[in-house]
Design a protein around this motif. Structure first.
Motif, PDB file in Angstrom:
ATOM      1  N   ILE A  30     -10.559 -31.232 -44.692  1.00  0.00           N
ATOM      2  CA  ILE A  30      -9.516 -30.423 -45.344  1.00  0.00           C
ATOM      3  C   ILE A  30      -8.453 -31.466 -45.740  1.00  0.00           C
ATOM      4  N   VAL A  31      -7.857 -31.192 -46.992  1.00  0.00           N
ATOM      5  CA  VAL A  31      -7.064 -31.926 -47.578  1.00  0.00           C
ATOM      6  C   VAL A  31      -5.935 -31.362 -48.170  1.00  0.00           C
ATOM      7  N   LYS A  32      -4.585 -31.683 -47.786  1.00  0.00           N
ATOM      8  CA  LYS A  32      -3.276 -30.782 -48.093  1.00  0.00           C
ATOM      9  C   LYS A  32      -2.831 -31.831 -49.613  1.00  0.00           C
ATOM     10  N   VAL A  33      -2.729 -30.857 -50.597  1.00  0.00           N
ATOM     11  CA  VAL A  33      -2.255 -31.470 -51.774  1.00  0.00           C
ATOM     12  C   VAL A  33      -0.923 -31.100 -52.181  1.00  0.00           C
ATOM     13  N   PRO A  34       0.122 -31.720 -51.720  1.00  0.00           N
ATOM     14  CA  PRO A  34       1.762 -31.563 -51.733  1.00  0.00           C
ATOM     15  C   PRO A  34       2.069 -30.925 -52.915  1.00  0.00           C
ATOM     16  N   THR A  86     -10.690 -27.289 -48.590  1.00  0.00           N
ATOM     17  CA  THR A  86     -11.560 -27.386 -47.564  1.00  0.00           C
ATOM     18  C   THR A  86     -12.862 -27.546 -48.134  1.00  0.00           C
ATOM     19  N   ALA A  87     -13.557 -28.310 -47.367  1.00  0.00           N
ATOM     20  CA  ALA A  87     -15.008 -28.245 -47.690  1.00  0.00           C
ATOM     21  C   ALA A  87     -16.005 -28.149 -46.531  1.00  0.00           C
ATOM     22  N   SER A  88     -16.905 -27.157 -46.596  1.00  0.00           N
ATOM     23  CA  SER A  88     -17.719 -26.934 -45.068  1.00  0.00           C
ATOM     24  C   SER A  88     -18.959 -27.981 -45.359  1.00  0.00           C
ATOM     25  N   GLN A  89     -19.504 -28.042 -44.205  1.00  0.00           N
ATOM     26  CA  GLN A  89     -20.504 -28.750 -44.118  1.00  0.00           C
ATOM     27  C   GLN A  89     -21.865 -28.384 -45.092  1.00  0.00           C
ATOM     28  N   LYS A  90     -21.961 -26.975 -45.306  1.00  0.00           N
ATOM     29  CA  LYS A  90     -23.087 -26.429 -45.958  1.00  0.00           C
ATOM     30  C   LYS A  90     -22.943 -26.156 -47.277  1.00  0.00           C
ATOM     31  N   GLY A  91     -21.767 -26.509 -47.934  1.00  0.00           N
ATOM     32  CA  GLY A  91     -21.636 -26.547 -49.370  1.00  0.00           C
ATOM     33  C   GLY A  91     -20.455 -25.729 -50.003  1.00  0.00           C
ATOM     34  N   VAL A  92     -19.618 -25.015 -49.080  1.00  0.00           N
ATOM     35  CA  VAL A  92     -18.709 -24.011 -49.527  1.00  0.00           C
ATOM     36  C   VAL A  92     -17.235 -24.935 -49.921  1.00  0.00           C
ATOM     37  N   CYS A 107      -9.061 -31.636 -60.525  1.00  0.00           N
ATOM     38  CA  CYS A 107     -10.297 -30.972 -60.014  1.00  0.00           C
ATOM     39  C   CYS A 107     -10.473 -31.536 -58.519  1.00  0.00           C
ATOM     40  N   VAL A 108     -11.500 -30.802 -58.024  1.00  0.00           N
ATOM     41  CA  VAL A 108     -11.673 -31.145 -56.832  1.00  0.00           C
ATOM     42  C   VAL A 108     -13.225 -32.270 -56.714  1.00  0.00           C
ATOM     43  N   VAL A 109     -13.010 -33.135 -55.904  1.00  0.00           N
ATOM     44  CA  VAL A 109     -14.276 -34.316 -55.691  1.00  0.00           C
ATOM     45  C   VAL A 109     -14.758 -33.874 -54.107  1.00  0.00           C
ATOM     46  N   ALA A 110     -15.880 -33.790 -54.030  1.00  0.00           N
ATOM     47  CA  ALA A 110     -16.669 -33.882 -52.600  1.00  0.00           C
ATOM     48  C   ALA A 110     -17.984 -34.691 -52.572  1.00  0.00           C
ATOM     49  N   VAL A 111     -18.467 -35.300 -51.606  1.00  0.00           N
ATOM     50  CA  VAL A 111     -19.599 -36.198 -51.585  1.00  0.00           C
ATOM     51  C   VAL A 111     -20.348 -35.456 -50.618  1.00  0.00           C
ATOM     52  N   THR A 112     -21.758 -35.684 -50.748  1.00  0.00           N
ATOM     53  CA  THR A 112     -22.723 -35.278 -49.872  1.00  0.00           C
ATOM     54  C   THR A 112     -23.415 -36.627 -49.420  1.00  0.00           C
ATOM     55  N   GLU A 113     -24.486 -36.571 -48.692  1.00  0.00           N
ATOM     56  CA  GLU A 113     -25.438 -37.762 -48.470  1.00  0.00           C
ATOM     57  C   GLU A 113     -25.682 -38.191 -49.506  1.00  0.00           C
ATOM     58  N   ARG A 114     -25.914 -37.774 -50.684  1.00  0.00           N
ATOM     59  CA  ARG A 114     -26.718 -38.371 -51.877  1.00  0.00           C
ATOM     60  C   ARG A 114     -26.039 -37.873 -53.010  1.00  0.00           C
ATOM     61  N   THR A 115     -25.049 -36.974 -53.194  1.00  0.00           N
ATOM     62  CA  THR A 115     -24.549 -36.769 -54.320  1.00  0.00           C
ATOM     63  C   THR A 115     -22.900 -36.564 -54.505  1.00  0.00           C
ATOM     64  N   ILE A 116     -22.425 -36.898 -55.745  1.00  0.00           N
ATOM     65  CA  ILE A 116     -20.868 -36.747 -55.940  1.00  0.00           C
ATOM     66  C   ILE A 116     -20.747 -35.381 -56.668  1.00  0.00           C
TER      67      ILE A 116
END
Length: 340
Positions: A126-130, A137-143, A176-185
């Protein structure tokens, strides 16, 4: 149904396995010698767990459990975590189901929900953008979800097969929002219409990405730098620009704009700074430096200019004192550094 001849005995053996693993991780952080017969890595932990409980144990649940006890040696654990949590449809009331799908609690009597959220999912970051006055927010399964100050919700679900999201942040220049998984950006243009969902997936990455942060520089108006840490001790830096993703061109198109991009076409700099997992990266704008935190007992904390990721000059490394939790120490060190 789970079929184990002596389930109570299996639980006792599993508890001993967990205790041995925690003891080993403690010795590693203290820099003590560990014999080959004592060494328990993830593969051995998973094999022994499956031997105790059978094929009903799923690898993604065991992986989450092992990562939990590796990152926090004092974490409270329950054996049922390795089986995952589940409530049968027939046993759950409509109110329970509604509460279980809740993403964000606004007040005691007001809730914001998202239809894409799946049960048995958890918020991973969870990241606050002042300056934008919203929360990502990013959930473990991709939301991936944005909650604005007007209580408006922007959301997207990224189908990543078996991969898990491990972290997220906001790109201030690209918006934009950036998120990372075990093998992807993942780069998501939340400003696109809900029917478009402009989303770019960069893969595959060589190592498993564990954390991500944005480098904020006011003099770069058309690009953002992204720092990422992985499970092999590397810190990666990726520079993204609007033209590279073609966000302007995509806005006029209809339909889903999920695009998969080959990571080999990107210039992703990386440097090995630790000999263990990089559990946290953070850019400190006041110092114009980045901090990299690891469970590595030798090189546990690195603080330096981001240029050090691209060159071969020595970096400034800090070691955690014996008996001190690495992550806690680095958090304290960060406070001391930012305070001057």
């Amino acid at each position: 149904a789970l079929e184990v001849p002596d389930f109570k005995d299996a639980l006792k053996q599993f508890q001993k396995l967990v205790e041995k693993t925690v003891t080993q991780k403690t010795k590693e952080r203290l820099g003590l010698y560990i014999g080959d017969d004592e060494m328990i890595d993830y593969d051995k932990f998973y094999t022994m767990t499956q031997t105790l409980f059978g094929p009903e144990v799923k690898e993604h649940n065991v992986k989450a459990f092992f990562r939990k006890i590796s990152n926090n040696l004092d974490a409270k654990t329950e054996w049922c975590e390795i089986f995952g949590y589940f409530i049968a449809e027939s046993d759950a009331t409509s109110s329970q189901l509604k509460e279980e799908n809740t993403v964000f609690l606004v007040a005691e009597k007001q809730q914001i929900t998202h239809a894409a959220v799946k049960r048995q999912d958890v918020i991973k970051d969870i990241v606050k953008v002042p300056h934008m006055d919203f929360i990502v927010t990013a959930s473990q399964k991709g939301v991936i979800t944005i909650f604005s100050n007007q209580r408006r919700v922007y959301g997207i679900y990224v189908d990543m097969d078996t991969a898990w999201i491990t972290g997220c942040d906001f790109l201030p220049q690209l918006k934009c929002v950036v998120a990372v998984t075990e093998r992807t950006i993942i780069v998501w243009d939340y400003k696109s219409k809900m029917t478009q969902n402009n989303c770019f997936v960069i893969k595959p990455m060589e190592n498993s990405l564990l954390c991500v942060c944005t480098v904020t520089m006011s003099d770069h108006l058309a690009k953002d730098n992204i720092l990422m840490g992985d499970d092999k001790g590397y810190v990666h830096m990726l520079t993204v620009v609007i033209d590279r993703f073609g966000l302007k061109q995509c806005k006029g198109k209809k339909g889903s704009q999920l695009q998969v991009l080959d990571s080999k076409t990107f210039n992703i700099a990386k440097r090995k700074l630790h000999d263990d997992w990089v559990v946290k990266v953070k850019y400190i704008s006041d110092l114009n430096c980045f901090g990299s935190c690891s469970s590595d007992s030798i090189h546990s904390f690195v603080l330096d200019d981001i240029k050090r990721i691209q060159d071969n000059l020595p970096v400034k490394e800090f070691s955690v004192p014996r008996g001190v939790n690495a992550f806690t120490y680095c958090e304290k060190a960060k406070v001391i550094v930012t305070g001057g």
